[in-house]
Design an enzyme around this catalytic site. Sequence first.
Site, PDB file in Angstrom:
ATOM      1  CD  GLU A 110      -3.001  -1.096   2.241  1.00  0.00           C
ATOM      2  OE1 GLU A 110      -2.933  -0.213   3.120  1.00  0.00           O
ATOM      3  OE2 GLU A 110      -3.948  -1.899   2.180  1.00  0.00           O
ATOM      4  CD  GLU A 169      -3.440  -6.049   3.657  1.00  0.00           C
ATOM      5  OE1 GLU A 169      -4.269  -5.204   4.096  1.00  0.00           O
ATOM      6  OE2 GLU A 169      -2.210  -5.901   3.762  1.00  0.00           O
TER       7      GLU A 169
HETATM    8  C1  FCB Z   1      -4.377  -2.323   5.454  1.00  0.00           C
HETATM    9  C2  FCB Z   1      -2.956  -2.651   5.902  1.00  0.00           C
HETATM   10  C3  FCB Z   1      -2.882  -3.712   6.948  1.00  0.00           C
HETATM   11  C4  FCB Z   1      -4.000  -3.599   7.960  1.00  0.00           C
HETATM   12  C5  FCB Z   1      -5.336  -3.463   7.275  1.00  0.00           C
HETATM   13  C6  FCB Z   1      -6.491  -3.384   8.216  1.00  0.00           C
HETATM   14  O1  FCB Z   1      -4.438  -1.028   4.968  1.00  0.00           O
HETATM   15  O2  FCB Z   1      -2.196  -3.079   4.805  1.00  0.00           O
HETATM   16  O3  FCB Z   1      -1.615  -3.673   7.530  1.00  0.00           O
HETATM   17  O4  FCB Z   1      -3.753  -2.547   8.808  1.00  0.00           O
HETATM   18  O5  FCB Z   1      -5.335  -2.344   6.446  1.00  0.00           O
END
Ligand code: FCB
Length: 452
Positions: free
Chosen positions: A166, A356
Amino acid sequence: MSRIEFPPNFQWGAATAAYQIEGGMRVAGKGESIWDRFSHSPGRILGGATGDIACDSYHRFQEDIDLLKSMNLSSYRFSIAWTRIQPEGKGPAHRSGLDYYRRLMEALLEAGIRPLPTLYHWDLPQALEDSGGWPARDTAGRFADYAAITLRELGDLASDWVIFNEPNVFTALGYVLGIHAPGHQSLEAGLRATHTVNLAQGEAMRAMRSESSGLRIGTAFNMSPCEPAGDREEDAEAAERWHRFVNLWFLEPALHGRYPEAFLKGVPEETMGIQDGDAERMQAPLDFLGINLYTRSLVEEDLNDAYGIGAKPVEPQGDRAGPRTDFGWEVWPSALRDMVLRITRDYDRPVIEITENGCSYGDAPSAGGQIPDTRRIEFHRGFLQALHQAIEAGADVRSYHAWSLLDNFEWAEGYSQRFGLAWVDFETGERTLKDSGLWYGQVAQENGFEAR
Ligand code: FCB
């Protein structure tokens, strides 16, 4: 009822990050990172929490692997702490840091699980922050060195690697908004940081490839489909500019060596410190695009925004809004389908991995010890259904990683937001699969589930 069946060889996984789970802050010569410094600075983290111990995965990683195995998962996305490999952000590789990741990765392979390491999940060595951090151009070269030595030492244990986690989030929250490490509040520093990170992405990829052949390299981009908040044409245009900034600012440079037209007055080249030759340096022909996705964005025109993008995200209201997680993030499953299809269309059907997706809910163990987090099951069910629609419509999606394997240190929120498929008792370190973990294990085993 119909069955949702994922493609053969689809990988089911879970994700974590070093600072959020490892603990072991002072062990084996690990150097100080910006998150060590930031979390120890008064007033920065909710409840004064730190990642000093977190889930203690530095010592308990075998238990983490046992959890993955018990859920039939075939992929584990974790991150490598730069300060375990180079405590000061430069110089030779630190043997005991490498050994930790070697043991972790060997144990994963032993368990039949793909190790999917991320090189940078936000924990810059403090020594590099002291010499300018991401706004300083030199940091790109430092990062490429770190990438090279890590691949030289650990490249035999994984073929698939993620460069950054990110980039839009850590540059904005860390350098512009100041709510994440290193806590600066400067638009100019933030914009410069984005450019260094883009250079670093290209340089790291070349360095990695020269150390090890046959690699599959990606970056995990935080993405969110941007929808206009109103019916006005101006809002539609603002949403499009916002999309270019939040979703494409690190993707276009990698794939095409250029910045997207996100700003009203053009790319702020001078502020960003762009130099001749940078277009080539930024290029990183990624083998797969990692997508981290949590929610959608509603956007309206705002000609006075600080960035000069002429747009701002707004909170969904009334009957246009979905339910919220404990973090307050809107649950909007079709966001995943829409985003994946937009990227599939605009980038000629790239290979995508969902690196994710998940939600925070505080559901705690009941008297019987069970953890009835039905809202998390509904969350994953909804997003997986939407992902499946994208695949049916032609997207080439190879994996899905739930965030997160464990409840963990959620950055500025400390331990107040629980994202895990497994409950962690932060007093004892004990892990217990929640009902969602049991459900997800079933989905992984069957490569699908019954749709409602
Ligand atoms: C994302 C991050 C991860 C975690 C989630 C909830 O933005 O990559 O580390 O904090 O959110």
